[in-house]
Each structure stands twice: as C-alpha cells, then as structure tokens.
Scaffold this motif. Sequence first.
Motif, short mmCIF file in Angstrom:
data_model
loop_
_atom_site.label_atom_id
_atom_site.label_comp_id
_atom_site.label_asym_id
_atom_site.label_seq_id
_atom_site.Cartn_x
_atom_site.Cartn_y
_atom_site.Cartn_z
N VAL A 62 0.75 -1.21 0.09
CA VAL A 62 -0.09 -0.04 -0.16
C VAL A 62 0.94 1.40 0.02
O VAL A 62 0.66 2.08 -0.71
CB VAL A 62 -0.81 -0.12 1.23
N MET A 63 2.05 0.93 0.84
CA MET A 63 2.98 2.27 0.75
C MET A 63 3.63 2.71 -0.54
O MET A 63 3.35 3.83 -1.07
CB MET A 63 3.94 2.11 1.84
N ARG A 64 3.58 1.52 -1.21
CA ARG A 64 4.46 1.72 -2.61
C ARG A 64 3.44 2.26 -3.32
O ARG A 64 3.67 3.13 -4.35
CB ARG A 64 5.06 0.62 -2.94
N ASN A 65 2.23 1.30 -3.58
CA ASN A 65 1.36 1.81 -4.60
C ASN A 65 0.84 3.17 -4.27
O ASN A 65 0.66 4.15 -5.40
CB ASN A 65 0.30 0.93 -4.42
N ASN A 66 0.90 3.76 -2.86
CA ASN A 66 0.12 5.17 -2.81
C ASN A 66 1.31 6.05 -3.26
O ASN A 66 0.99 7.08 -3.88
CB ASN A 66 0.00 5.25 -1.55
N ALA A 67 2.38 5.88 -3.23
CA ALA A 67 3.61 6.69 -3.58
C ALA A 67 3.55 6.72 -5.07
O ALA A 67 3.60 7.92 -5.62
CB ALA A 67 5.07 6.06 -3.22
N LYS A 68 3.45 5.52 -5.78
CA LYS A 68 3.26 5.59 -7.29
C LYS A 68 2.32 6.39 -7.80
O LYS A 68 2.42 7.06 -8.65
CB LYS A 68 3.29 4.19 -7.67
N THR A 69 1.00 6.24 -7.21
CA THR A 69 -0.08 6.85 -7.67
C THR A 69 -0.11 8.22 -7.76
O THR A 69 -0.16 9.13 -8.69
CB THR A 69 -1.34 6.49 -6.83
N VAL A 70 0.14 8.80 -6.51
CA VAL A 70 0.51 10.24 -6.42
C VAL A 70 1.65 10.69 -7.05
O VAL A 70 1.63 11.70 -7.93
CB VAL A 70 0.69 10.56 -4.96
N ASP A 71 2.84 10.26 -7.29
CA ASP A 71 3.91 10.59 -8.05
C ASP A 71 3.51 10.52 -9.57
O ASP A 71 4.07 11.76 -10.11
CB ASP A 71 4.98 9.55 -7.93
N ASP A 72 2.87 9.68 -10.03
CA ASP A 72 2.35 9.85 -11.41
C ASP A 72 1.38 10.97 -11.79
O ASP A 72 1.46 11.51 -12.67
CB ASP A 72 1.48 8.58 -11.80
N LEU A 73 0.45 11.17 -10.58
CA LEU A 73 -0.37 12.34 -10.77
C LEU A 73 0.36 13.62 -10.78
O LEU A 73 0.08 14.67 -11.59
CB LEU A 73 -1.57 12.46 -9.89
N ILE A 74 1.26 13.65 -9.95
CA ILE A 74 2.16 15.04 -10.04
C ILE A 74 2.97 15.04 -11.25
O ILE A 74 3.22 16.26 -11.52
CB ILE A 74 3.11 14.92 -8.55
N GLN A 75 3.67 14.03 -11.63
CA GLN A 75 4.16 14.19 -12.80
C GLN A 75 3.31 14.65 -13.92
O GLN A 75 3.70 15.54 -14.80
CB GLN A 75 4.89 12.67 -13.17
N GLN A 76 2.29 14.19 -14.07
CA GLN A 76 1.35 14.57 -15.08
C GLN A 76 0.97 16.02 -14.84
O GLN A 76 0.87 16.71 -15.82
CB GLN A 76 -0.34 13.90 -15.01
N ARG A 77 0.86 16.65 -13.59
CA ARG A 77 0.46 18.00 -13.35
C ARG A 77 1.59 18.76 -13.75
O ARG A 77 1.36 19.99 -14.54
CB ARG A 77 -0.02 18.22 -11.88
N HIS A 78 2.80 18.22 -13.52
CA HIS A 78 3.95 18.97 -13.96
C HIS A 78 3.96 19.04 -15.40
O HIS A 78 4.42 20.11 -16.07
CB HIS A 78 5.23 18.43 -13.28
N ASP A 79 3.92 18.00 -16.19
CA ASP A 79 4.17 17.92 -17.47
C ASP A 79 3.10 18.88 -18.18
O ASP A 79 3.25 19.35 -19.25
CB ASP A 79 3.93 16.50 -18.02
N ASN A 80 1.94 18.85 -17.67
CA ASN A 80 0.65 19.65 -18.25
C ASN A 80 0.50 21.05 -17.70
O ASN A 80 -0.38 21.81 -18.16
CB ASN A 80 -0.35 19.05 -18.08
N ALA A 81 1.44 21.31 -16.71
CA ALA A 81 1.16 22.93 -16.01
C ALA A 81 0.92 23.92 -16.91
O ALA A 81 0.26 24.92 -16.63
CB ALA A 81 2.23 23.00 -15.17
N GLN A 82 1.83 24.04 -17.97
CA GLN A 82 1.90 25.40 -18.87
C GLN A 82 0.45 25.30 -20.07
O GLN A 82 0.28 26.39 -20.27
CB GLN A 82 3.15 25.18 -19.67
N GLN A 83 -0.13 24.29 -20.13
CA GLN A 83 -1.08 24.21 -21.05
C GLN A 83 -2.66 24.03 -20.24
O GLN A 83 -3.47 24.32 -20.74
CB GLN A 83 -0.99 22.96 -21.97
N GLN A 84 -2.40 24.08 -18.97
CA GLN A 84 -3.58 23.79 -18.20
C GLN A 84 -4.60 25.22 -17.96
O GLN A 84 -3.99 26.24 -17.75
CB GLN A 84 -3.44 23.03 -16.51
N THR A 85 -5.57 25.15 -18.08
CA THR A 85 -6.48 26.04 -17.84
C THR A 85 -6.84 26.20 -16.30
O THR A 85 -6.44 25.16 -15.61
CB THR A 85 -8.26 25.82 -18.36
N ALA A 86 -7.38 27.23 -15.74
CA ALA A 86 -7.48 27.03 -14.21
C ALA A 86 -8.48 26.21 -13.64
O ALA A 86 -8.03 25.56 -12.72
CB ALA A 86 -8.39 28.61 -13.80
N VAL A 87 -9.48 25.48 -14.25
CA VAL A 87 -10.20 24.59 -13.93
C VAL A 87 -9.50 23.33 -14.00
O VAL A 87 -9.47 22.42 -13.06
CB VAL A 87 -11.40 24.61 -14.83
#
Length: 138
Positions: A62-87
């Motif tokens: 669970v600890m490893r899965n939680n870390a991977k899940t959140v890391d992936d979401l944060i990476q997606q956020r980072h990768d898309n930050a310049q193109q994201q709308t406010a919403v």
Amino acid sequence: MKPVLLALALLGTSTCWAQASAPAASSHQHHAETVDDRVKELHAELKITPAEEDKWAKVADVMRNNAKTVDDLIQQRHDNAQQQTAVENLQSWNEIAQANADGSKAMLDAFSALYADMPDAQKKLADAAFRPEQAHTK
C-alpha cells in the motif's frame, strides 16, 4: 524515525514532489528509493515478526502503491502545467488530494489488520511511531 517522515511515507507523497523540477525518471526513482527506505525503517521500528510478514507485506505494498499513484499524478500535473486552464489546474490538485485520501484509507485498512494481531508491547511501538513529534517529548 521522525513521525513527519513516517506520515509522508504512509500517504506516499509530500508537496515538495509537486514543486520538484528534477527529470521524471530521476524524481520517480528517488521517491521509490525513499519509500523503500521508509518501509525498511518502519519494519525495523515496529519489530515485525516472521508471523506478521504477510500482513506487513500488504502494508508495504500500500505504501509503495500510494507513492506511485501520487507521483504519477504529480508528474502529469507538472508535465501539463503550462497548458492547463484554471479549471484543469484545480482538477489536477483535486485528483492528487483524492489519491491521498484513497491511499490513506487503503493504509488504514492494511495497517489495522496488522495492528489487530500485534501484542500490546508491539502496539505501543506502533502508537509511538505514529504520534506527532511533539507528543514524543511530553
């Protein structure tokens, strides 16, 4: 182990990962190593016995899965930050927060099963490990 680090390991992330500017592979690898270190430290701190290994393995997963899940979401956020709308920006934070909530529930379920079978002396070790740092000094 410091309770703050334990909490981060259990939830799988911290806000510093959202702000990291390191390349994705390096960041993911470092965080995976950090989570594995926390798993090992907590295993030792809680004095997990051979009889508890199966339930401990579920906690560690669970600890490893939680870390991977959140890391992936944060990476997606980072990768898309310049193109994201406010919403979309707010939605990405919402997805991270939801992943943390879901991960916390999964951790509660896995750890509760392990904790229920611990003898009282070992439960006291777990109780101390999960207390805020201020409580350790009182």
